[in-house]
Each structure stands twice: as structure tokens, then as C-alpha cells.
Design a protein around this motif. Sequence first.
Motif, mmCIF file in Angstrom:
data_model
loop_
_atom_site.group_PDB
_atom_site.id
_atom_site.type_symbol
_atom_site.label_atom_id
_atom_site.label_comp_id
_atom_site.label_asym_id
_atom_site.label_seq_id
_atom_site.Cartn_x
_atom_site.Cartn_y
_atom_site.Cartn_z
ATOM 1 N N ASN A 103 -6.283 -0.235 -13.856
ATOM 2 C CA ASN A 103 -6.629 -1.111 -12.725
ATOM 3 C C ASN A 103 -6.952 -0.295 -11.474
ATOM 4 O O ASN A 103 -7.871 -0.646 -10.723
ATOM 5 C CB ASN A 103 -5.495 -2.097 -12.443
ATOM 6 C CG ASN A 103 -5.461 -3.220 -13.457
ATOM 7 O OD1 ASN A 103 -6.470 -3.536 -14.080
ATOM 8 N ND2 ASN A 103 -4.294 -3.801 -13.644
ATOM 9 N N GLN A 104 -6.232 0.796 -11.250
ATOM 10 C CA GLN A 104 -6.510 1.660 -10.098
ATOM 11 C C GLN A 104 -7.894 2.294 -10.225
ATOM 12 O O GLN A 104 -8.628 2.383 -9.243
ATOM 13 C CB GLN A 104 -5.456 2.760 -9.974
ATOM 14 C CG GLN A 104 -4.142 2.281 -9.422
ATOM 15 C CD GLN A 104 -3.120 3.415 -9.347
ATOM 16 O OE1 GLN A 104 -3.063 4.272 -10.221
ATOM 17 N NE2 GLN A 104 -2.329 3.399 -8.281
ATOM 18 N N ILE A 105 -8.234 2.743 -11.421
ATOM 19 C CA ILE A 105 -9.547 3.353 -11.648
ATOM 20 C C ILE A 105 -10.653 2.325 -11.387
ATOM 21 O O ILE A 105 -11.635 2.606 -10.706
ATOM 22 C CB ILE A 105 -9.649 3.927 -13.082
ATOM 23 C CG1 ILE A 105 -8.692 5.111 -13.255
ATOM 24 C CG2 ILE A 105 -11.086 4.330 -13.411
ATOM 25 C CD1 ILE A 105 -8.504 5.553 -14.702
ATOM 26 N N ILE A 106 -10.465 1.123 -11.921
ATOM 27 C CA ILE A 106 -11.459 0.067 -11.721
ATOM 28 C C ILE A 106 -11.566 -0.284 -10.239
ATOM 29 O O ILE A 106 -12.667 -0.433 -9.704
ATOM 30 C CB ILE A 106 -11.121 -1.177 -12.570
ATOM 31 C CG1 ILE A 106 -11.304 -0.838 -14.061
ATOM 32 C CG2 ILE A 106 -11.976 -2.375 -12.176
ATOM 33 C CD1 ILE A 106 -10.766 -1.900 -15.013
ATOM 34 N N HIS A 107 -10.435 -0.379 -9.571
ATOM 35 C CA HIS A 107 -10.431 -0.678 -8.132
ATOM 36 C C HIS A 107 -11.158 0.418 -7.353
ATOM 37 O O HIS A 107 -11.954 0.137 -6.454
ATOM 38 C CB HIS A 107 -8.992 -0.831 -7.623
ATOM 39 C CG HIS A 107 -8.907 -1.072 -6.148
ATOM 40 N ND1 HIS A 107 -9.224 -2.285 -5.574
ATOM 41 C CD2 HIS A 107 -8.566 -0.249 -5.130
ATOM 42 C CE1 HIS A 107 -9.080 -2.193 -4.270
ATOM 43 N NE2 HIS A 107 -8.675 -0.969 -3.966
ATOM 44 N N PHE A 108 -10.896 1.675 -7.714
ATOM 45 C CA PHE A 108 -11.532 2.803 -7.036
ATOM 46 C C PHE A 108 -13.052 2.792 -7.239
ATOM 47 O O PHE A 108 -13.815 3.161 -6.360
ATOM 48 C CB PHE A 108 -10.938 4.122 -7.543
ATOM 49 C CG PHE A 108 -11.465 5.342 -6.848
ATOM 50 C CD1 PHE A 108 -11.063 5.650 -5.549
ATOM 51 C CD2 PHE A 108 -12.370 6.176 -7.478
ATOM 52 C CE1 PHE A 108 -11.556 6.769 -4.897
ATOM 53 C CE2 PHE A 108 -12.876 7.291 -6.831
ATOM 54 C CZ PHE A 108 -12.463 7.595 -5.542
ATOM 55 N N ALA A 109 -13.496 2.332 -8.439
ATOM 56 C CA ALA A 109 -14.931 2.315 -8.760
ATOM 57 C C ALA A 109 -15.646 1.081 -8.233
ATOM 58 O O ALA A 109 -16.882 1.025 -8.272
ATOM 59 C CB ALA A 109 -15.116 2.407 -10.275
ATOM 60 N N ALA A 110 -14.895 0.114 -7.734
ATOM 61 C CA ALA A 110 -15.500 -1.147 -7.274
ATOM 62 C C ALA A 110 -16.613 -0.884 -6.265
ATOM 63 O O ALA A 110 -16.467 -0.102 -5.336
ATOM 64 C CB ALA A 110 -14.436 -2.042 -6.652
ATOM 65 N N GLY A 111 -17.747 -1.532 -6.515
ATOM 66 C CA GLY A 111 -18.882 -1.420 -5.608
ATOM 67 C C GLY A 111 -19.721 -0.179 -5.807
ATOM 68 O O GLY A 111 -20.704 0.021 -5.093
ATOM 69 N N THR A 112 -19.356 0.663 -6.777
ATOM 70 C CA THR A 112 -20.148 1.867 -7.054
ATOM 71 C C THR A 112 -20.971 1.646 -8.323
ATOM 72 O O THR A 112 -20.694 0.715 -9.085
ATOM 73 C CB THR A 112 -19.241 3.110 -7.255
ATOM 74 O OG1 THR A 112 -18.588 3.000 -8.535
ATOM 75 C CG2 THR A 112 -18.220 3.246 -6.139
ATOM 76 N N PRO A 113 -21.944 2.511 -8.591
ATOM 77 C CA PRO A 113 -22.717 2.386 -9.840
ATOM 78 C C PRO A 113 -21.861 2.565 -11.094
ATOM 79 O O PRO A 113 -22.269 2.185 -12.175
ATOM 80 C CB PRO A 113 -23.758 3.510 -9.732
ATOM 81 C CG PRO A 113 -23.863 3.805 -8.278
ATOM 82 C CD PRO A 113 -22.505 3.533 -7.699
ATOM 83 N N MET A 114 -20.647 3.109 -10.953
ATOM 84 C CA MET A 114 -19.780 3.333 -12.106
ATOM 85 C C MET A 114 -18.883 2.141 -12.430
ATOM 86 O O MET A 114 -18.231 2.130 -13.471
ATOM 87 C CB MET A 114 -18.908 4.580 -11.874
ATOM 88 C CG MET A 114 -19.684 5.876 -11.863
ATOM 89 S SD MET A 114 -20.660 6.131 -13.371
ATOM 90 C CE MET A 114 -19.393 6.181 -14.609
ATOM 91 N N GLU A 115 -18.863 1.140 -11.563
ATOM 92 C CA GLU A 115 -17.944 0.011 -11.772
ATOM 93 C C GLU A 115 -18.156 -0.666 -13.125
ATOM 94 O O GLU A 115 -17.210 -0.819 -13.903
ATOM 95 C CB GLU A 115 -18.084 -1.013 -10.648
ATOM 96 C CG GLU A 115 -17.150 -2.200 -10.831
ATOM 97 C CD GLU A 115 -17.266 -3.223 -9.715
ATOM 98 O OE1 GLU A 115 -16.392 -4.103 -9.653
ATOM 99 O OE2 GLU A 115 -18.226 -3.160 -8.912
ATOM 100 N N ILE A 116 -19.369 -1.091 -13.409
ATOM 101 C CA ILE A 116 -19.623 -1.819 -14.661
ATOM 102 C C ILE A 116 -19.391 -0.933 -15.886
ATOM 103 O O ILE A 116 -18.703 -1.359 -16.818
ATOM 104 C CB ILE A 116 -21.023 -2.469 -14.650
ATOM 105 C CG1 ILE A 116 -21.037 -3.585 -13.601
ATOM 106 C CG2 ILE A 116 -21.383 -3.012 -16.034
ATOM 107 C CD1 ILE A 116 -22.388 -4.204 -13.361
ATOM 108 N N PRO A 117 -19.899 0.309 -15.928
ATOM 109 C CA PRO A 117 -19.594 1.143 -17.098
ATOM 110 C C PRO A 117 -18.087 1.372 -17.305
ATOM 111 O O PRO A 117 -17.606 1.351 -18.437
ATOM 112 C CB PRO A 117 -20.312 2.460 -16.794
ATOM 113 C CG PRO A 117 -21.415 2.092 -15.871
ATOM 114 C CD PRO A 117 -20.882 0.952 -15.052
ATOM 115 N N ILE A 118 -17.347 1.546 -16.229
ATOM 116 C CA ILE A 118 -15.903 1.756 -16.358
ATOM 117 C C ILE A 118 -15.221 0.495 -16.886
ATOM 118 O O ILE A 118 -14.361 0.567 -17.776
ATOM 119 C CB ILE A 118 -15.293 2.220 -15.015
ATOM 120 C CG1 ILE A 118 -15.707 3.675 -14.745
ATOM 121 C CG2 ILE A 118 -13.772 2.076 -15.012
ATOM 122 C CD1 ILE A 118 -15.331 4.198 -13.368
ATOM 123 N N VAL A 119 -15.616 -0.664 -16.383
ATOM 124 C CA VAL A 119 -15.034 -1.922 -16.872
ATOM 125 C C VAL A 119 -15.365 -2.114 -18.355
ATOM 126 O O VAL A 119 -14.503 -2.504 -19.147
ATOM 127 C CB VAL A 119 -15.516 -3.126 -16.027
ATOM 128 C CG1 VAL A 119 -15.148 -4.451 -16.680
ATOM 129 C CG2 VAL A 119 -14.930 -3.041 -14.629
#
Length: 177
Positions: A103-119
Motif C-alpha cells: 500500500n505504501q508503494i502504491i501510495h508513493f506511485a500515485a499520480g505518476t506513470p508507474m501507478e497503473i503498472p505497480i497496481v
Amino acid sequence: QAIENYITIKDQILSPSTIRLYRHIRKNQFQRLMDVKLDKLTQDMVQSEINAMSKTLAPKTIRNNYSLLYTAVKYYKPGTVFNVALPQAKKKDLYIPTPQEVNQIIHFAAGTPMEIPIVLAAGLGLRKSEILALKWDNVDFDHHTITIDSAIVLGPEHKLYEKAPKSTAGNRTIDPP
């Protein structure tokens, strides 16, 4: 030459990423054996190369290298057997993040181009190559599913290739939460 010919003969059935790996092995490994005729190639020569590689390469890499050499030699000289010792594989200690860390990783990636790939990776267990190959056609909004039917891999000459998933089980339809 046997390795290069083997790669060329199999290039329509091997994954582009496998061809790229094989060409890398051909260019960088077993250099002292490359000019040896197959009839003159001995088990001691092969073992000597494996021993030399063991000083700098991981056991899995050495096994991959040897597998290509052995397969190519056997293709052109059926019945050839090398009774060589390969380094023992090392057990990897995999770290699995806790749900809170994910959840921390996803939160950190929120709004970046990596958000969807990480999710997609964390939530659905998709491989990077599968995520890269996703298209809108793979998403069925009526049934709330995602179909995985291809992968994008790095192939020869560092070009990207679309191919079937890594295994037949890779073709699948997922019901995301």
C-alpha cells in the motif's frame, strides 16, 4: 558456428528474448571453444570453461550458458554426452512485502506513470512483459475482466517484440478486485 546455426534454425520457434540471450551467450561465453571443431571438443575443454565462468558468474547463468552449448552440440552431433559438473544452484531468499508495504508503494506511485503498472503487478500478479502488452481490447468492462494474451519482450538488436505469454497458462482472464 554450431551455436549460431542452431539459433538461426530455431529463430521462428524461440522467443525473441531467448534469441537475444542466446546471441549474447554466443558472443561472450565459451570464447576458447568457439574455434574448436565439434569432433575435437572434449569434456575436459567444456569443464575448463565452466570452471572459469564459475569465478565470475552466478550458477543459474552458467547453467543457461551450458544448456545452449550442450543443445547446439547435441543437435549437430547426436549422442554427444558431456559429464560435466555444474555449480550448485543457490537458493534465493525472496522478500515478500507486507500488505502495508504494498500500500505504501502504491501510495508513493500515485499520480505518476508507474501507478497503473505497480497496481497491476501488485494487485493482479502480472509480469512486466504482460503489463506492457495490455491494450484496451484486453479489458472487458461489461464482465469486469482483463484478458492476458500477449507479452512485450526485448529481443535481438534491443527491439521490442510482441509474443504469446511465457507459458500456455499465461493466457488467462482475470477478475480484478
